[in-house]
Design a protein around this motif. Sequence first.
Motif, PDB file in Angstrom:
ATOM      1  N   LEU A   1      34.146 -18.602  15.093  1.00 29.88           N
ATOM      2  CA  LEU A   1      33.976 -17.173  15.324  1.00 29.88           C
ATOM      3  C   LEU A   1      32.813 -16.986  16.287  1.00 29.88           C
ATOM      4  CD1 LEU A   1      34.455 -15.220  11.965  1.00 29.88           C
ATOM      5  CD2 LEU A   1      35.748 -14.954  14.078  1.00 29.88           C
ATOM      6  N   PRO A   2      33.040 -16.432  17.465  1.00 27.82           N
ATOM      7  CA  PRO A   2      31.959 -16.299  18.453  1.00 27.82           C
ATOM      8  C   PRO A   2      30.977 -15.199  18.073  1.00 27.82           C
ATOM      9  CG  PRO A   2      33.929 -15.204  19.245  1.00 27.82           C
ATOM     10  CD  PRO A   2      34.310 -15.876  17.954  1.00 27.82           C
ATOM     11  N   THR A   3      29.746 -15.357  18.520  1.00 26.69           N
ATOM     12  CA  THR A   3      28.740 -14.315  18.338  1.00 26.69           C
ATOM     13  C   THR A   3      28.680 -13.399  19.549  1.00 26.69           C
ATOM     14  OG1 THR A   3      27.054 -15.837  19.205  1.00 26.69           O
ATOM     15  CG2 THR A   3      27.335 -15.743  16.812  1.00 26.69           C
ATOM     16  N   ASN A   4      29.241 -13.860  20.658  1.00 30.91           N
ATOM     17  CA  ASN A   4      29.282 -13.060  21.880  1.00 30.91           C
ATOM     18  C   ASN A   4      30.313 -11.948  21.731  1.00 30.91           C
ATOM     19  OD1 ASN A   4      30.319 -12.337  24.677  1.00 30.91           O
ATOM     20  ND2 ASN A   4      28.535 -13.596  25.195  1.00 30.91           N
ATOM     21  N   GLU A   5      29.879 -10.705  21.916  1.00 30.35           N
ATOM     22  CA  GLU A   5      30.767  -9.564  21.717  1.00 30.35           C
ATOM     23  C   GLU A   5      31.910  -9.540  22.724  1.00 30.35           C
ATOM     24  OE1 GLU A   5      30.960  -7.276  19.391  1.00 30.35           O
ATOM     25  OE2 GLU A   5      29.343  -8.249  18.272  1.00 30.35           O
ATOM     26  N   THR A   6      31.664  -9.977  23.933  1.00 28.44           N
ATOM     27  CA  THR A   6      32.711  -9.980  24.963  1.00 28.44           C
ATOM     28  C   THR A   6      33.828 -10.944  24.585  1.00 28.44           C
ATOM     29  OG1 THR A   6      31.086  -9.454  26.686  1.00 28.44           O
ATOM     30  CG2 THR A   6      33.215 -10.352  27.408  1.00 28.44           C
ATOM     31  N   VAL A   7      33.439 -12.142  24.136  1.00 24.01           N
ATOM     32  CA  VAL A   7      34.432 -13.144  23.732  1.00 24.01           C
ATOM     33  C   VAL A   7      35.215 -12.641  22.526  1.00 24.01           C
ATOM     34  CG1 VAL A   7      34.778 -15.498  22.909  1.00 24.01           C
ATOM     35  CG2 VAL A   7      33.033 -15.025  24.634  1.00 24.01           C
ATOM     36  N   LEU A   8      34.521 -12.020  21.581  1.00 24.79           N
ATOM     37  CA  LEU A   8      35.178 -11.501  20.388  1.00 24.79           C
ATOM     38  C   LEU A   8      36.164 -10.390  20.740  1.00 24.79           C
ATOM     39  CD1 LEU A   8      35.360 -11.718  17.322  1.00 24.79           C
ATOM     40  CD2 LEU A   8      33.517 -10.028  17.160  1.00 24.79           C
ATOM     41  N   THR A   9      35.803  -9.559  21.704  1.00 22.93           N
ATOM     42  CA  THR A   9      36.697  -8.486  22.142  1.00 22.93           C
ATOM     43  C   THR A   9      37.971  -9.049  22.760  1.00 22.93           C
ATOM     44  OG1 THR A   9      34.833  -6.990  22.566  1.00 22.93           O
ATOM     45  CG2 THR A   9      36.926  -6.461  23.639  1.00 22.93           C
ATOM     46  N   VAL A  10      37.817 -10.106  23.567  1.00 22.38           N
ATOM     47  CA  VAL A  10      38.982 -10.757  24.169  1.00 22.38           C
ATOM     48  C   VAL A  10      39.872 -11.351  23.082  1.00 22.38           C
ATOM     49  CG1 VAL A  10      39.743 -12.669  25.642  1.00 22.38           C
ATOM     50  CG2 VAL A  10      37.820 -11.230  26.355  1.00 22.38           C
ATOM     51  N   MET A  11      39.251 -11.957  22.063  1.00 20.88           N
ATOM     52  CA  MET A  11      40.012 -12.546  20.965  1.00 20.88           C
ATOM     53  C   MET A  11      40.842 -11.510  20.220  1.00 20.88           C
ATOM     54  SD  MET A  11      37.649 -15.380  19.054  1.00 20.88           S
ATOM     55  CE  MET A  11      37.363 -17.004  19.737  1.00 20.88           C
ATOM     56  N   ASN A  12      40.349 -10.285  20.148  1.00 23.98           N
ATOM     57  CA  ASN A  12      41.067  -9.237  19.421  1.00 23.98           C
ATOM     58  C   ASN A  12      42.444  -8.956  20.009  1.00 23.98           C
ATOM     59  OD1 ASN A  12      39.128  -8.751  17.457  1.00 23.98           O
ATOM     60  ND2 ASN A  12      38.053  -7.239  18.666  1.00 23.98           N
ATOM     61  N   PHE A  13      42.628  -9.263  21.290  1.00 24.74           N
ATOM     62  CA  PHE A  13      43.927  -9.047  21.936  1.00 24.74           C
ATOM     63  C   PHE A  13      44.908 -10.180  21.637  1.00 24.74           C
ATOM     64  CE2 PHE A  13      41.096  -6.424  24.529  1.00 24.74           C
ATOM     65  CZ  PHE A  13      41.823  -5.253  24.611  1.00 24.74           C
ATOM     66  N   ASN A  14      44.426 -11.218  20.995  1.00 20.34           N
ATOM     67  CA  ASN A  14      45.251 -12.369  20.649  1.00 20.34           C
ATOM     68  C   ASN A  14      45.862 -12.138  19.266  1.00 20.34           C
ATOM     69  OD1 ASN A  14      46.356 -14.857  20.052  1.00 20.34           O
ATOM     70  ND2 ASN A  14      44.537 -16.035  20.608  1.00 20.34           N
ATOM     71  N   PRO A  15      47.173 -12.067  19.141  1.00 19.93           N
ATOM     72  CA  PRO A  15      47.784 -11.834  17.821  1.00 19.93           C
ATOM     73  C   PRO A  15      47.477 -12.923  16.813  1.00 19.93           C
ATOM     74  CG  PRO A  15      49.443 -12.465  19.440  1.00 19.93           C
ATOM     75  CD  PRO A  15      48.185 -12.193  20.197  1.00 19.93           C
ATOM     76  N   ILE A  16      47.140 -14.125  17.286  1.00 25.30           N
ATOM     77  CA  ILE A  16      46.781 -15.207  16.378  1.00 25.30           C
ATOM     78  C   ILE A  16      45.465 -14.885  15.670  1.00 25.30           C
ATOM     79  CG2 ILE A  16      46.279 -17.678  16.192  1.00 25.30           C
ATOM     80  CD1 ILE A  16      49.184 -16.964  16.851  1.00 25.30           C
ATOM     81  N   PHE A  17      44.579 -14.175  16.333  1.00 25.02           N
ATOM     82  CA  PHE A  17      43.331 -13.733  15.698  1.00 25.02           C
ATOM     83  C   PHE A  17      43.635 -12.825  14.511  1.00 25.02           C
ATOM     84  CE2 PHE A  17      40.080 -10.493  15.132  1.00 25.02           C
ATOM     85  CZ  PHE A  17      38.908 -11.243  15.063  1.00 25.02           C
ATOM     86  N   PHE A  18      44.545 -11.890  14.710  1.00 26.66           N
ATOM     87  CA  PHE A  18      44.929 -10.961  13.643  1.00 26.66           C
ATOM     88  C   PHE A  18      45.538 -11.710  12.461  1.00 26.66           C
ATOM     89  CE2 PHE A  18      48.300  -8.267  11.755  1.00 26.66           C
ATOM     90  CZ  PHE A  18      47.496  -7.261  11.222  1.00 26.66           C
ATOM     91  N   LEU A  19      46.384 -12.690  12.746  1.00 29.02           N
ATOM     92  CA  LEU A  19      47.017 -13.454  11.671  1.00 29.02           C
ATOM     93  C   LEU A  19      46.014 -14.335  10.933  1.00 29.02           C
ATOM     94  CD1 LEU A  19      50.401 -14.503  13.330  1.00 29.02           C
ATOM     95  CD2 LEU A  19      50.120 -13.091  11.289  1.00 29.02           C
ATOM     96  N   ALA A  20      45.171 -15.044  11.684  1.00 28.92           N
ATOM     97  CA  ALA A  20      44.200 -15.939  11.055  1.00 28.92           C
ATOM     98  C   ALA A  20      43.252 -15.165  10.144  1.00 28.92           C
ATOM     99  CB  ALA A  20      43.406 -16.702  12.125  1.00 28.92           C
ATOM    100  N   GLU A  21      42.729 -14.049  10.652  1.00 26.41           N
ATOM    101  CA  GLU A  21      41.802 -13.255   9.852  1.00 26.41           C
ATOM    102  C   GLU A  21      42.528 -12.545   8.704  1.00 26.41           C
ATOM    103  OE1 GLU A  21      38.345 -13.269  10.237  1.00 26.41           O
ATOM    104  OE2 GLU A  21      39.060 -14.960  11.433  1.00 26.41           O
ATOM    105  N   GLY A  22      43.772 -12.200   8.924  1.00 28.93           N
ATOM    106  CA  GLY A  22      44.558 -11.574   7.863  1.00 28.93           C
ATOM    107  C   GLY A  22      44.820 -12.530   6.713  1.00 28.93           C
ATOM    108  N   TYR A  23      45.193 -13.755   7.030  1.00 30.56           N
ATOM    109  CA  TYR A  23      45.413 -14.775   5.997  1.00 30.56           C
ATOM    110  C   TYR A  23      44.120 -15.027   5.223  1.00 30.56           C
ATOM    111  CZ  TYR A  23      50.147 -16.379   7.280  1.00 30.56           C
ATOM    112  OH  TYR A  23      51.500 -16.476   7.480  1.00 30.56           O
ATOM    113  N   ARG A  24      43.009 -15.121   5.946  1.00 36.01           N
ATOM    114  CA  ARG A  24      41.721 -15.361   5.274  1.00 36.01           C
ATOM    115  C   ARG A  24      41.336 -14.194   4.384  1.00 36.01           C
ATOM    116  NH1 ARG A  24      39.483 -17.582  10.943  1.00 36.01           N
ATOM    117  NH2 ARG A  24      39.910 -19.814  10.640  1.00 36.01           N
TER     118      ARG A  24
END
Length: 266
Positions: A197-220
């Motif tokens: 999980l990045p601490t950089n807000e820009t990288v985290l924002t880019v990750m939010n557009f990745n549906p795999i991010f939504f699934l991984a965090e949803g499962y957790r």
Amino acid sequence: MKSAWIVFIEHIKNAYLIKRLAEFQLRISNHNNYLGIAWELINPAMQIAVYWFVFGLGLRSNNIMEGVPFIYWLMVGISMWFFVNQGVLEGTKAISSKFNQVAKMKFPLSIIPSYIVFSRFYGHIGLLIIVMLLCLVGGYHPTIYTLQLLLYIPFALILTMAISLVTSTLGVLIRDTQMIMQSLMRIIFFVSSILYLPTNETVLTVMNFNPIFFLAEGYRAAILHHEWFFITHWHLAVYNLCLVTVLFILGSILHMRYRDHFADYM
């Protein structure tokens, strides 16, 4: 929208056929291996062990991630990736590899990538059950939040089918599609929250557009964190729902536009 409706009806009418073909595909894909279908679980287990050793033990000294030991955090987050990755890559070449078998039959071509994807879904369910049992041993007991999996698991299946509907058609039209998707899936894997999980807000924002991010965090959230993730992050839920809808409509339009000409491209 007419194309999307036709493809949707074909899937509804042939739901049982998709299930039967998926079971047959699962058997034939492992029949030459001594351990057979067991490889559907052995291969992910080996990869998880390597990722834990390198990223968890090697780089992070097995530190806690979001209040959870890294091994559990990793196992739950990555559990759906093996299914999505294999489903997309095999779904991409589904029509081009299976077309000659059904070319002279009255067969709904739109279900070919779907049953290939569904054949991988059984392995995902088996792996997820094992991961949940391991988490149970580690003290993470099922709660009412675990019911969220009834949303995330079907979403992972529908997302993979929608992507495969697009890429399977492109795979017939453009032969480089398979190689492009292999490279793209590697990028998607690392631009997600599966390993870190990045601490950089820009990288985290880019990750939010990745549906795999939504699934991984949803499962957790469902298994480890005990949080209604799709509610607290409703904007991500809406975005991913729209993304799947767009992918399905786009894939349906492409499929219906070219499927009468697949033989010419083969």
